[in-house]
Design a protein around this motif. Structure first.
Motif, PDB file in Angstrom:
ATOM      1  N   ASP A 128     -14.316  -3.251  -0.356  1.00 58.36           N
ATOM      2  CA  ASP A 128     -13.938  -2.531   0.861  1.00 58.36           C
ATOM      3  C   ASP A 128     -14.475  -1.100   0.858  1.00 58.36           C
ATOM      4  O   ASP A 128     -14.705  -0.517   1.915  1.00 58.36           O
ATOM      5  N   SER A 182      -8.511  -0.133  -0.921  1.00 55.34           N
ATOM      6  CA  SER A 182      -8.383   0.005  -2.373  1.00 55.34           C
ATOM      7  C   SER A 182      -7.902   1.393  -2.754  1.00 55.34           C
ATOM      8  O   SER A 182      -7.361   1.587  -3.854  1.00 55.34           O
ATOM      9  N   PHE A 197      -8.483  -7.295   1.245  1.00 52.40           N
ATOM     10  CA  PHE A 197      -9.214  -6.060   1.521  1.00 52.40           C
ATOM     11  C   PHE A 197      -8.762  -5.498   2.868  1.00 52.40           C
ATOM     12  O   PHE A 197      -8.494  -6.253   3.810  1.00 52.40           O
ATOM     13  N   PRO A 212     -11.045   3.077   2.539  1.00 52.43           N
ATOM     14  CA  PRO A 212     -10.866   1.685   2.096  1.00 52.43           C
ATOM     15  C   PRO A 212      -9.460   1.433   1.591  1.00 52.43           C
ATOM     16  O   PRO A 212      -8.810   2.320   1.020  1.00 52.43           O
ATOM     17  N   HIS A 235     -18.885  -9.247  -2.627  1.00 51.01           N
ATOM     18  CA  HIS A 235     -17.942  -8.798  -3.642  1.00 51.01           C
ATOM     19  C   HIS A 235     -18.635  -8.204  -4.862  1.00 51.01           C
ATOM     20  O   HIS A 235     -18.024  -7.457  -5.623  1.00 51.01           O
ATOM     21  N   LYS A 270      -4.209  -8.259  -4.883  1.00 53.26           N
ATOM     22  CA  LYS A 270      -5.480  -8.729  -5.431  1.00 53.26           C
ATOM     23  C   LYS A 270      -6.077  -9.802  -4.514  1.00 53.26           C
ATOM     24  O   LYS A 270      -5.390 -10.718  -4.083  1.00 53.26           O
ATOM     25  N   PRO A 313       0.812  -1.200   0.000  1.00 49.13           N
ATOM     26  CA  PRO A 313       0.000   0.000   0.000  1.00 49.13           C
ATOM     27  C   PRO A 313       0.864   1.277   0.000  1.00 49.13           C
ATOM     28  O   PRO A 313       1.971   1.278   0.504  1.00 49.13           O
ATOM     29  N   GLN A 369      -6.221  -6.072   7.715  1.00 50.10           N
ATOM     30  CA  GLN A 369      -6.865  -6.827   6.648  1.00 50.10           C
ATOM     31  C   GLN A 369      -8.222  -7.304   7.150  1.00 50.10           C
ATOM     32  O   GLN A 369      -8.348  -7.791   8.279  1.00 50.10           O
ATOM     33  N   GLN A 416     -18.074  -0.921  -7.707  1.00 52.52           N
ATOM     34  CA  GLN A 416     -17.576  -0.459  -6.420  1.00 52.52           C
ATOM     35  C   GLN A 416     -16.787  -1.575  -5.740  1.00 52.52           C
ATOM     36  O   GLN A 416     -17.236  -2.705  -5.646  1.00 52.52           O
ATOM     37  N   GLU A 417     -15.577  -1.229  -5.280  1.00 50.34           N
ATOM     38  CA  GLU A 417     -14.766  -2.220  -4.588  1.00 50.34           C
ATOM     39  C   GLU A 417     -15.458  -2.660  -3.295  1.00 50.34           C
ATOM     40  O   GLU A 417     -16.093  -1.840  -2.609  1.00 50.34           O
ATOM     41  N   GLY A 434      -4.056   0.888  -2.518  1.00 50.19           N
ATOM     42  CA  GLY A 434      -3.477  -0.255  -3.215  1.00 50.19           C
ATOM     43  C   GLY A 434      -3.335  -1.429  -2.261  1.00 50.19           C
ATOM     44  O   GLY A 434      -3.018  -1.267  -1.080  1.00 50.19           O
ATOM     45  N   GLN A 435      -3.564  -2.622  -2.759  1.00 50.09           N
ATOM     46  CA  GLN A 435      -3.459  -3.838  -1.949  1.00 50.09           C
ATOM     47  C   GLN A 435      -3.368  -5.025  -2.895  1.00 50.09           C
ATOM     48  O   GLN A 435      -3.719  -4.917  -4.067  1.00 50.09           O
TER      49      GLN A 435
END
Length: 496
Positions: free
Chosen positions: A435, A454, A463, A452, A426, A460, A189, A418, A432-433, A457-458
């Motif tokens: 998280d 996302s 979350f 969130p 999901h 794949k 991240p 996490q 929309q992500e 960055g995280q």
């Protein structure tokens, strides 16, 4: 006024728009700006502001207040300013107070010194573009005391917070076209300032992933992978490190920093060390500056590796975000490039002079033989001790909740746990992500504003959310309980 003879209206119709349409539209504006995203002040924060307004207007909600745990704004969360800092700033802002007996002599002496260095003895005057000379000298002395190695004031540039300096250095580094475009390695991240700036400058973002299973450590094989893959489509030239980490709260070891410096030398990368949380270190961890480690490694590295390191008045025990004070120290910069850097900062005239003054107090606080020292040390120690306590409390409580995994908060002022989300959620909201949906639901149901994962960055399939540990301890306990209860409820809802 009548149109001149021969005026052709069709000449002023572009893409179907008449001459009375907007000159600047979404279709013809700078496309790089449209690619900029900044999650820390994104849609969830906008909704939080709207909810606050609705509460003030008497709307009924499941909560009485919105608690913003989305941003590292210490004083907005109730942290008290350091007395000495505010005394000197008051004296600088209104010099007539220098005759007031309520202020200690060392605060007056410091204010007089700062004012003497300002044009017209006023912090309302412009300063030299690089910053007030005596303040740059104080920054150099601070760095020398911290690291044990010489620092040249000519390598210090005062800035509008660290963010402004980071953007300025990146401007110097971004060049080329196509596969020769500058690539910039940033941690994932990451703090969204980096991705937003790279989008704005049209640079290539090169992601390297921190190792979550090893308390967000930085692995050289991962850096090597990122550089090798990036060279297929861009020219990686820059490696950005945030230490202590934002949003992840890790503190990199000296050995890790040595390995990063070796890697930068081998791969010919310019190092950018974001060290704005250097006083925010908890447990048994220790902060090591990149400058210190670089010079400890000897002239093979200290005379060749190019480094820019950043600090700010906004974080640590100060929390003076609104004054926008900061600096960058540049090491081994090409003299011609340094001249261009000086030119670039000159275009913006100067950093805010009140921010420069505050920075001087941060790097040169009251000394043991001065009357303000005891109060200063008590306030500083209390703030950092409270943060250490809240870091531990956050980790302990989150790790009792099924489906939340929280690494130790070693430094900075955030946690990035996490969260395990049921598969059913999901696909709850198109585009929309998960998280983001989770955090928006948390805001609507509990009044807690988080960011969130996302947005930072995280990896794949994982979350997270970022939460600051800044709220007062009793309020933080409420926040942690609300999040914990919500997570259990949310997970149950989407598991049935």
């Amino acid at each position: 006024m009548p149109l001149s003879p021969g005026y052709n209206m069709s000449q002023h119709v572009v893409n179907g728009d008449s001459s009375c349409g907007k000159v600047l539209t979404l279709d013809n504006m700078n496309p790089n700006v449209k690619r900029v995203e900044y999650a820390v002040r994104g849609p969830i924060v906008l909704r939080a502001m709207q909810l606050e307004k609705e509460l003030k207007e008497g709307a009924k909600k499941p909560f009485n207040e919105v608690i913003r745990a989305n941003i590292g704004d210490a004083q907005a969360m109730g942290q008290k300013p350091i007395t000495f800092f505010r005394q000197v700033m008051a004296l600088c802002s209104y010099p007539e107070l220098l005759e007031d007996d309520k202020f200690p002599d060392d605060a007056k002496q410091r204010a007089r010194r700062i004012l003497k260095a300002c044009g017209g003895s006023s912090i309302g005057a412009y300063s030299a573009s690089q910053g007030i000379e005596c303040i740059r000298q104080d920054v150099s002395r601070y760095i020398e005391k911290r690291d044990g190695f010489a620092s040249n004031p000519d390598n210090i540039y005062l800035s509008t917070g660290a963010s402004d300096a980071i953007v300025t250095i990146l401007k110097l580094l971004v060049a080329g076209e196509g596969s020769n475009r500058t690539g910039v390695l940033i941690s994932i991240p990451q703090y969204p300032l980096y991705s937003a700036t790279l989008a704005d400058l049209g640079a290539v973002q090169v992601n390297y992933y921190l190792n979550e299973d090893s308390c967000w450590s930085l692995d050289i094989p991962e850096l090597k992978r990122a550089v090798t893959e990036a060279r297929q489509h861009c020219n990686p030239r820059v490696l950005c490190i945030i230490n202590p980490g934002n949003p992840t709260g890790q503190v990199q070891s000296k050995e890790c920093i040595k390995n990063v410096i070796r890697f930068a030398k081998e791969e010919r990368l310019f190092l950018m060390a974001d060290e704005v949380y250097q006083d925010n270190v908890y447990r048994d961890n220790e902060f090591h500056s990149f400058k210190k480690v670089l010079f400890e490694m000897g002239s093979e590295f200290s005379s060749t590796v190019e480094l820019a390191s950043f600090h700010s008045t906004s974080k640590c025990y100060m929390g003076e975000c609104g004054f926008r004070g900061g600096y960058v120290e540049v090491i081994n910069l090409d003299p011609g490039v340094k001249a261009q850097l000086t030119k670039l900062v000159s275009v913006r005239l100067c950093a805010p002079v009140p921010g420069q003054a505050l920075l001087d107090l941060v790097v040169n606080p009251p000394q043991p033989d001065e009357p303000s020292h005891a109060t200063f040390m008590k306030e500083r120690t209390t703030v950092l001790a409270n943060l250490a306590e809240k870091a531990k409390l956050t980790e302990e409580i989150f790790n009792t909740v099924p489906g939340i995994k929280c690494n130790p908060v070693q430094g900075a002022m955030y946690t990035f746990p996490q969260i395990k989300l049921p598969q059913k959620c999901h696909s709850t909201e198109a585009g929309q992500e998960p998280d983001m949906y989770y955090c928006m639901r948390l805001l609507e149901e509990e009044g807690i504003c988080l960011v969130p994962g996302s947005g930072f960055g995280q990896r794949k399939g994982t979350f997270h959310f970022r939460m600051t540990i800044l709220p007062p301890t009793e309020k933080l306990k409420i926040v942690l309980k609300k999040i914990s209860d919500f997570h259990v409820r949310f997970t149950k809802e989407f598991s049935e």
